[in-house]
Design a protein around this motif. Structure first.
Motif, PDB file in Angstrom:
ATOM      1  N   ASP A  48       0.853  -1.194   0.000  1.00 54.30           N
ATOM      2  CA  ASP A  48       0.000   0.000   0.000  1.00 54.30           C
ATOM      3  C   ASP A  48       0.890   1.246   0.000  1.00 54.30           C
ATOM      4  O   ASP A  48       1.731   1.414   0.883  1.00 54.30           O
ATOM      5  CB  ASP A  48      -0.877  -0.030   1.257  1.00 54.30           C
ATOM      6  CG  ASP A  48      -1.898   1.075   1.343  1.00 54.30           C
ATOM      7  OD1 ASP A  48      -1.821   2.045   0.576  1.00 54.30           O
ATOM      8  OD2 ASP A  48      -2.787   0.960   2.214  1.00 54.30           O
ATOM      9  N   SER A 122      -7.280  -0.943  -2.758  1.00 52.00           N
ATOM     10  CA  SER A 122      -6.822  -2.257  -2.287  1.00 52.00           C
ATOM     11  C   SER A 122      -7.349  -3.404  -3.145  1.00 52.00           C
ATOM     12  O   SER A 122      -6.623  -4.368  -3.398  1.00 52.00           O
ATOM     13  CB  SER A 122      -7.189  -2.462  -0.821  1.00 52.00           C
ATOM     14  OG  SER A 122      -8.570  -2.296  -0.627  1.00 52.00           O
ATOM     15  N   SER A 148      -0.495  -3.319   4.424  1.00 54.08           N
ATOM     16  CA  SER A 148      -1.454  -2.216   4.291  1.00 54.08           C
ATOM     17  C   SER A 148      -2.075  -1.891   5.644  1.00 54.08           C
ATOM     18  O   SER A 148      -1.911  -2.645   6.603  1.00 54.08           O
ATOM     19  CB  SER A 148      -2.560  -2.626   3.299  1.00 54.08           C
ATOM     20  OG  SER A 148      -3.571  -1.659   3.220  1.00 54.08           O
TER      21      SER A 148
END
Length: 185
Positions: A48, A122, A148
């Protein structure tokens, strides 16, 4: 009870990482690991890089670097293949599966990944990681590591669907967060 801090989380992640690498036979072999030291592994790291991880991005990237640095150099020649996907408002393949790979090049490429900011796509990151697994080598163990905070701007049903596809892929999936403000519904 005290609230855990990032250093507690990092210590826990590193312990998990060592256990994980021993399980799949990627750490320096010992007599008990010889049986799994020949297992082929295709590893996808999904990182991320969105605005929501700004405060913890350096730590997240460090975890990805430690994962790829811990794999012995010789394993990159024919046993382990690494792909890295980063996601923010879109998903991008930073390192595609390639054979053979050189440890130095993989570690360097991971160290150059930058925080891009923006939204958190995501579901796109997971789907692109799954597309990388389509090119996995025959007879390999597929491993996916998602780093993430768990936030996403996608509708929740899209995130759940991407997670279901990941589950159905048969890959061993590990999710890591070092944030004190992670999202878990």
């Amino acid at each position: 009870f005290r609230k855990p801090n990032i250093s507690d989380g990092l210590r826990l992640v590193m312990l998990w990482l060592l256990a994980f690498l021993c399980l799949v036979g990627l750490a320096t072999p010992t007599a008990s690991q010889d049986a799994c030291s020949s297992q082929l592994v295709d590893l996808v790291i999904i990182l991320d890089t969105s605005s929501s991880v700004e405060r913890i991005f350096q730590t997240q990237r460090e975890i990805a670097q430690r994962i790829v640095r811990t794999i012995p150099s010789g394993d990159y020649r024919n046993r382990v293949s690494v792909a890295v996907v980063r996601f923010h408002g879109a998903a991008v393949v930073e390192i595609p599966f390639a054979s053979p790979q050189k440890k130095r090049q993989v570690v360097e490429a991971v160290s150059k990944i930058r925080l891009t900011g923006g939204n958190t796509a995501s579901a796109h990151g997971v789907r692109l990681g799954l597309r990388q697994l389509r090119s996995q080598r025959s007879g390999t163990k597929a491993v996916v590591v998602i780093i993430s905070d768990g936030y996403s701007y996608h509708p929740w049903r899209d995130v759940v669907q991407a997670g279901q596809l990941l589950k159905e892929s048969g890959a061993d999936v590990y999710a890591i967060t070092v944030s004190n403000y992670y999202f878990y519904p």
